[in-house]
Design a protein around this motif. Sequence first.
Motif, short mmCIF file in Angstrom:
data_model
loop_
_atom_site.label_atom_id
_atom_site.label_comp_id
_atom_site.label_asym_id
_atom_site.label_seq_id
_atom_site.Cartn_x
_atom_site.Cartn_y
_atom_site.Cartn_z
N ASP A 175 -33.26 -15.23 -23.58
CA ASP A 175 -33.45 -13.88 -23.01
C ASP A 175 -32.19 -13.30 -22.39
O ASP A 175 -32.10 -12.10 -22.15
N ARG A 176 -31.20 -14.13 -22.12
CA ARG A 176 -29.91 -13.61 -21.60
C ARG A 176 -29.17 -12.80 -22.65
O ARG A 176 -28.36 -11.94 -22.32
N PHE A 177 -29.40 -13.13 -23.92
CA PHE A 177 -28.60 -12.55 -25.00
C PHE A 177 -29.43 -11.71 -25.98
O PHE A 177 -28.88 -11.03 -26.83
N MET A 281 -23.66 -11.44 -27.34
CA MET A 281 -23.06 -12.43 -26.44
C MET A 281 -21.64 -12.01 -26.05
O MET A 281 -20.90 -11.51 -26.89
N PRO A 282 -21.27 -12.24 -24.78
CA PRO A 282 -19.90 -11.90 -24.37
C PRO A 282 -18.86 -12.78 -25.05
O PRO A 282 -17.71 -12.39 -25.25
N THR A 283 -19.24 -14.02 -25.38
CA THR A 283 -18.35 -14.92 -26.11
C THR A 283 -19.19 -15.80 -27.02
O THR A 283 -20.34 -16.11 -26.71
N TRP A 284 -18.61 -16.22 -28.14
CA TRP A 284 -19.37 -17.02 -29.12
C TRP A 284 -19.01 -18.49 -29.05
O TRP A 284 -19.45 -19.26 -29.90
N ALA A 296 -25.17 -16.29 -33.11
CA ALA A 296 -24.17 -15.63 -32.25
C ALA A 296 -24.37 -14.13 -32.18
O ALA A 296 -24.13 -13.51 -31.14
N TYR A 297 -24.80 -13.51 -33.30
CA TYR A 297 -24.78 -12.04 -33.37
C TYR A 297 -25.78 -11.51 -34.39
O TYR A 297 -25.41 -10.77 -35.30
N GLN A 336 -11.83 -12.54 -32.08
CA GLN A 336 -10.97 -11.36 -32.10
C GLN A 336 -11.02 -10.67 -33.47
O GLN A 336 -11.07 -9.45 -33.57
N LYS A 337 -11.07 -11.48 -34.54
CA LYS A 337 -11.06 -10.90 -35.89
C LYS A 337 -12.42 -10.39 -36.34
O LYS A 337 -12.51 -9.44 -37.10
N ALA A 338 -13.49 -11.05 -35.89
CA ALA A 338 -14.82 -10.72 -36.43
C ALA A 338 -15.63 -9.77 -35.57
O ALA A 338 -16.57 -9.14 -36.07
#
Length: 398
Positions: A175-177, A281-284, A296-297, A336-338
Amino acid sequence: MNHCANRKVLISGASIAGPSLAYWLDRYGFEVTIVEKASRIRGGGYPIDIRGTAREVVDRMGLLPQLREAHVDTRKLSFVEAAGTLIGSISLEAATGGAAGLDLEVRRGDLARALHAPVRGKVEFVFNDSIATLEDRADRVEVTFDSGARRSFDLVIGADGLHSNTRRLVFGPEDRFHRYLGYAFAGFTLPNDLGLAHEGIVWNTPGRAAVLYAQESSDRMHGFFVFLREEAPVHAFRDPQAQRELVASTFPERSWHIPRLVTAMREADDLFFDIVSQIHMPTWARGRVALVGDAAYATSFLSGQGSSVALVGAYILAGELATHADHADAFAAYEQKARHFVEQNQALATSGGTVVAPSTQDMLDARNEALRNTTDLTGAEGRAAHTGLILPDYDHAG
């Protein structure tokens, strides 16, 4: 040449992102294990699209001829109003912003099998198992499996979908993401006694859609219900009977093929029910663990881009691991790339909702007006997102 010092990689999930990542990591000299809770690679399933940048990924994998062979070739989508009167028909590409003659549409199972074949015998597959605990010890990850087995890996990658177990273990509760997009949906198969082939028909009222979809000339076809719901129907998640009651009560009409669809949904032994949602997500990555694909996304099925984004993400993650000595640098470069490509494709879900199930009468009227003029329903936005990343060339790493 594999520059990354961390050569032993565990991937959780054998659907789309997992085998894609395994293919590239194996090509770059990594030692790969895939753990999958199912008993085998799953076949069948509804069609998914491979477009734009993702098509280039499968081409570089040598899978294009095979996937062209498996291409479903949906030729038209027709839209009807509440009483069942035809509003208009368009090509699939006009609804998705796709590229005719280039986009691939294949059954999920056909894609999964195509991705599995090149790594069979090269990559270790562990079926009927799942990660129970992960302990990142800075120089390695200690993994305990549900089966009781314990093993050590240099890196762990979660490719285990929207409801990722790896994400929960490492990053915390879903639930955070999780971002609910306001729709629920139900999918199932039913007898194709209408003679539909290579086409779909979408019935609408504001905030609701019922869909009949036939991939080919066959005795079975797919049925879908999509509907707006302010609060996610959490009470129904683990209760198939509650799912059936919720859908049936949401579609009480006696018009068009709604009664037939509701009856088939009630009787289906393959009912799939979920909410339309995304993962943000802020980071994967965290430490020696990273996520790829829906874990992740997730872009949601309204974007039509989940598998394409997974294929591209897996390609980039493997390439960055192959070209960086340090996994932390590789994970940072992957993000950074994706990330821009991911966010472009997540944004398509909003326009996807306005095509399939416009939420208000005004939006439905506008969609229908566009249909009558047979214009491109998603415009340039879809095409820009599908091709929103130029693939780096990592082959010097292999």
